[in-house]
Design a protein around this motif. Sequence first.
Motif, mmCIF file in Angstrom:
data_model
loop_
_atom_site.group_PDB
_atom_site.id
_atom_site.type_symbol
_atom_site.label_atom_id
_atom_site.label_comp_id
_atom_site.label_asym_id
_atom_site.label_seq_id
_atom_site.Cartn_x
_atom_site.Cartn_y
_atom_site.Cartn_z
ATOM 1 N N ASP A 7 0.861 -1.232 -0.036
ATOM 2 C CA ASP A 7 0.009 -0.043 -0.156
ATOM 3 C C ASP A 7 0.613 1.060 -0.008
ATOM 4 O O ASP A 7 0.476 2.257 0.043
ATOM 5 N N LEU A 37 -1.561 -6.432 6.491
ATOM 6 C CA LEU A 37 -1.079 -5.111 6.382
ATOM 7 C C LEU A 37 -0.675 -4.698 7.734
ATOM 8 O O LEU A 37 -1.182 -4.758 8.714
ATOM 9 N N ASP A 97 4.045 0.064 -7.942
ATOM 10 C CA ASP A 97 3.612 -0.511 -6.782
ATOM 11 C C ASP A 97 4.093 -2.047 -7.008
ATOM 12 O O ASP A 97 4.266 -2.784 -8.085
ATOM 13 N N ASN A 137 -1.820 -4.529 -8.862
ATOM 14 C CA ASN A 137 -1.991 -3.832 -7.798
ATOM 15 C C ASN A 137 -2.256 -2.245 -8.207
ATOM 16 O O ASN A 137 -1.918 -1.531 -8.978
ATOM 17 N N LYS A 187 -2.952 0.978 -3.804
ATOM 18 C CA LYS A 187 -3.285 0.993 -2.531
ATOM 19 C C LYS A 187 -3.658 -0.060 -1.773
ATOM 20 O O LYS A 187 -4.224 -0.193 -0.719
ATOM 21 N N GLY A 188 -3.170 -1.316 -2.652
ATOM 22 C CA GLY A 188 -3.198 -2.375 -1.990
ATOM 23 C C GLY A 188 -4.333 -3.571 -2.075
ATOM 24 O O GLY A 188 -4.694 -4.241 -1.675
#
Length: 624
Positions: free
Chosen positions: A295, A316, A351, A367, A370-371
């Motif tokens: 993220d 996360l 990312d 991705n 932002k995850g």
Amino acid sequence: MAGAPPAFARVPKPTRFLRRAKVLRLPATVVFAGLGGLSVAASAQDPGSRAPPAAGTIGRPRIVDDPASDGWLTEQFARRTDKTLKKWASHVSRNEPLDPGEIDHFVHESFACGELRPAPLERAYLDDAVTVWRPGAGAIEAARGDAHRGGAGFARALERLFEPAAGASSRRTAIKTIRVRADTTPPETFVRIEFFAAREGSVVQQVSHWTCRWSIGPGDDPGLLVGIDVEGFEEVEARATAGTLFADCTVHVLGGNECFEAQLLPGSEEWLERMDQRIGYDTRGHQGVAIGDVDGDGLDDVYVCQAGGLPNRLFLHQADGTARDVSAQAGVDWLETTHGALFVDFDGDGDQDLAVGTGFDVLLLANDGKGRFVRAGLLPLTRPTLSLAAADYDNDGDVDLYACVFHPDGADPGSLAHPIPLHDASNGGRNRLFRNDTRRGGDFFFTDVTAESGLDENNTRWSYAAAFEDYDNDGDQDLYVANDFGRNNLYRNDGGRFRDVAAQSGAEDRSFGMSAAWGDFNRDGWIDLHVGNMFSSAGNRVTYQRNFKPGIPREMAEAYQYLARGNSTFQNLGGGTFADVSVESNATMGRWAWSSLFLDANNDGWEDVFVCNGYLTNREPDDL
């Protein structure tokens, strides 16, 4: 690239059915054992065609390992002497002064030994937390003799051995018999003894290697010690005042997630009683993890692969040190058996994308920065992938992907392997190299270039893991492949074309290869190699006996002995060659090793080795 058009896989919209946790539908006929006390036993036979098991035998396997009945007198001897050693270990592990009267129970009246803690000991390593002591020149030879006689003498020798553990609050002793010589007078065993003692302010660990001489009586007499010679010794003191190198923080990091107790804490044995194997639950535990910042917050996150029927998990990393389960929201909670995963920026947008070896495919997920992940490609394989490795092998600026395939085509991936021959197999699955031809911002596009890159050479050896590194310092990424049953491969990369040079380089390794790691352990500017294998005390005993495969050539017997040796370490000598320094570096004993990696654990500038080991022992406390 010139040459015949390669096979390619460009699947922006995967057509194979992949199951995420929220869309799983189980057949109505599936019953999970253990729910509400129910258990179901299914059989293709008529239930009335078999006699019921005898009372008290349900769940107990038939014992087939009986050395007394199959001619293995050396194994029978080892088991009998182990009984004495384990009783002795239980006695010395108690936090009580040694009682010479009780020590008498373990030794013959003619027992004699020298010093069990050789002197002088020289300091081999020192930092703020750890001191390592090893015998000085001639200390091992000087320690041998008959200075201590009988039970009282053995007790004195043990007291001198355990002097550094005085005042310990807890003790533990573990013993493995590694060699047996039943044809000598008296018969001998070579054993490894690990002693641990915790006291206020420090922990002491001693590792001793002894040649034990025995007097064996008739029947089931476990035997008495006649004498001991010390063959090797190391003593390590870890000081608590310097703080711990590592602390178990599992509960703190993961305990706040519902899946922690519901999914991650139960062991394989418990899931085997509840899961139908047809949905892919894997009993061997070949699942891995991937680490990367998904993220963009600067903190590494963790993706945990799971066996079939259990959703993969993405955690996360939070600012407070905990980890939050976001698997479903991120779109990565796949239920297929997953053996390997990697976070890699495949499309060059900055990312971390995700490659997941699910079932018979490598699933590629893009991705959004932002995850959150969306499917961007699927690389179909004929067999499941056990692990993945990634590097820019052709120096074109994007990252390519290598998949290790264990089982050959046509084999049941849930079955045991059938390597032929065991020590030098070449009938396994074919690994694949996929060249990354993705355009920035487009669907993932990978081309199978295994053959044209030269990686089909020696490519059927039951591979477990692979690692890229520029070992010859020529500016391109070479590849080492650890094989479970075949010889390992070292593919030298020459401008995007690979050649297997393992044999001529001295880094072939012919053990049960589980993992490979690169690191410059002697800081000479050349990258060295550590290979995770299996150390087997049983294998070390059996393969040196005369009745092990009688009549086979000596080189074949030595190959089987090598299989049981354990981990291997190869020093890069430069010029494209390696020296096997496994024994000299004290790196072979990693038990049943899986993943091994170099890391500087104490920040002293030197690469240490971390080894993950063990297997499914169920109720048996000793690993193989």
